[in-house]
Design a protein around this motif. Sequence first.
Motif, PDB file in Angstrom:
ATOM      1  N   LEU A   1       1.061  -0.493   1.049  1.00 20.63           N
ATOM      2  CA  LEU A   1       0.571  -0.021   2.348  1.00 20.63           C
ATOM      3  C   LEU A   1      -0.704   0.823   2.214  1.00 20.63           C
ATOM      4  CD1 LEU A   1       3.900   0.827   4.215  1.00 20.63           C
ATOM      5  CD2 LEU A   1       2.494  -1.234   4.413  1.00 20.63           C
ATOM      6  N   PRO A   2      -0.791   1.744   1.237  1.00 20.45           N
ATOM      7  CA  PRO A   2      -2.062   2.470   1.096  1.00 20.45           C
ATOM      8  C   PRO A   2      -3.234   1.553   0.767  1.00 20.45           C
ATOM      9  CG  PRO A   2      -0.304   3.601  -0.079  1.00 20.45           C
ATOM     10  CD  PRO A   2       0.241   2.276   0.347  1.00 20.45           C
ATOM     11  N   GLY A   3      -2.973   0.509  -0.012  1.00 21.09           N
ATOM     12  CA  GLY A   3      -4.029  -0.447  -0.335  1.00 21.09           C
ATOM     13  C   GLY A   3      -4.486  -1.216   0.891  1.00 21.09           C
ATOM     14  N   PHE A   4      -3.535  -1.633   1.724  1.00 17.83           N
ATOM     15  CA  PHE A   4      -3.900  -2.353   2.946  1.00 17.83           C
ATOM     16  C   PHE A   4      -4.652  -1.441   3.909  1.00 17.83           C
ATOM     17  CE2 PHE A   4       0.241  -4.870   2.125  1.00 17.83           C
ATOM     18  CZ  PHE A   4      -0.410  -5.683   1.214  1.00 17.83           C
ATOM     19  N   ALA A   5      -4.174  -0.202   4.043  1.00 15.29           N
ATOM     20  CA  ALA A   5      -4.834   0.747   4.942  1.00 15.29           C
ATOM     21  C   ALA A   5      -6.266   1.013   4.502  1.00 15.29           C
ATOM     22  CB  ALA A   5      -4.034   2.047   5.004  1.00 15.29           C
ATOM     23  N   TYR A   6      -6.485   1.107   3.190  1.00 16.75           N
ATOM     24  CA  TYR A   6      -7.833   1.371   2.703  1.00 16.75           C
ATOM     25  C   TYR A   6      -8.745   0.176   2.970  1.00 16.75           C
ATOM     26  CZ  TYR A   6     -11.548   3.225  -0.208  1.00 16.75           C
ATOM     27  OH  TYR A   6     -12.750   3.713  -0.649  1.00 16.75           O
TER      28      TYR A   6
END
Length: 317
Positions: free
Chosen positions: A34-39
Amino acid sequence: MVTPRNVPGVTFQNGRVEVHGHRGARGLRPENTLPGFAYALELGVDAIEFDVGLTADGVVVVNHDQALSPLTTTDTAPATPGDPLFPYVGRDIRDLTLAQIRTVDAGVRRIGPGQDGDPLILTQLPLPGTRLPTLAEVCELLHGLDGICPAVELKTDPGWPDDEIRRFVVAVAEVLDAFGLLARSRFLAFDWRVLAEARSHAPQAARVALVERKTLAAGTGWLAGLSPDDPTAAAVAAGASVISPEHHLVTSQLVHDAHGLGLPVAVWTVNDPGDMARFIEYGVDAIVTDYPDRLHQVLTSYDLPRPAPCTPAAHLP
């Protein structure tokens, strides 16, 4: 540039090259998290590309391989004391429950045995404690972000029985549909039986025929019985909306042939700015990259439109 083409689930237009974040923004943040997608969304992408598997208890989860890889995941503790399946890393997703997979840390990339180096380790920000998300959690992240396409690769292989392929496709379609995302989703697969099942169970979504050298080898079992001699024609016969070859296979002639058959071309995985420029000049419709920021710079140099940054409304756990 290429002529406009409209297919279910995706629109490609003249003068526009889509930015697809590979496993989010794998070169910058832990992949398939999720942090990767958000970034990736904050950088600006047209599509978030990620991979899914189906757990033993029927939950669609995000992970690149059919098994948990020691390159991207680390065991922490068993889901229950004395769990005979622990450690979980190295085991197939479909042999593990969601509770077991939830224990794994997916926030730190590691160098594998026999590898001299991994360029992603030099640029990817570690985020220890990050867990593998479910498809539903990714949908929550994308919900309300108009125009962002979930590009969902279903991880199977020719050894899977047809009924397991069907069950997997239906499970993915049900989650996407529950969040109102099915019509702008893309089903990606090297195993082209997935495309046939997606056409039956999710006709409103785009179907992306993935191609690499391995899947085009003589006697291949990946293309659902179709000949590898002409990949673009085979992709059309398989019911694909888009063809997505690995970058080693992409030539200006392949792009020309695909466009002649009405197939947009999404090339993967392209991280070198020089290669990005070359594929733009070939007329590809989308570039899949670990570094969306680099692709933005190249698009700017060509005075081409870029996707706008956006911030997901969903709270990251």
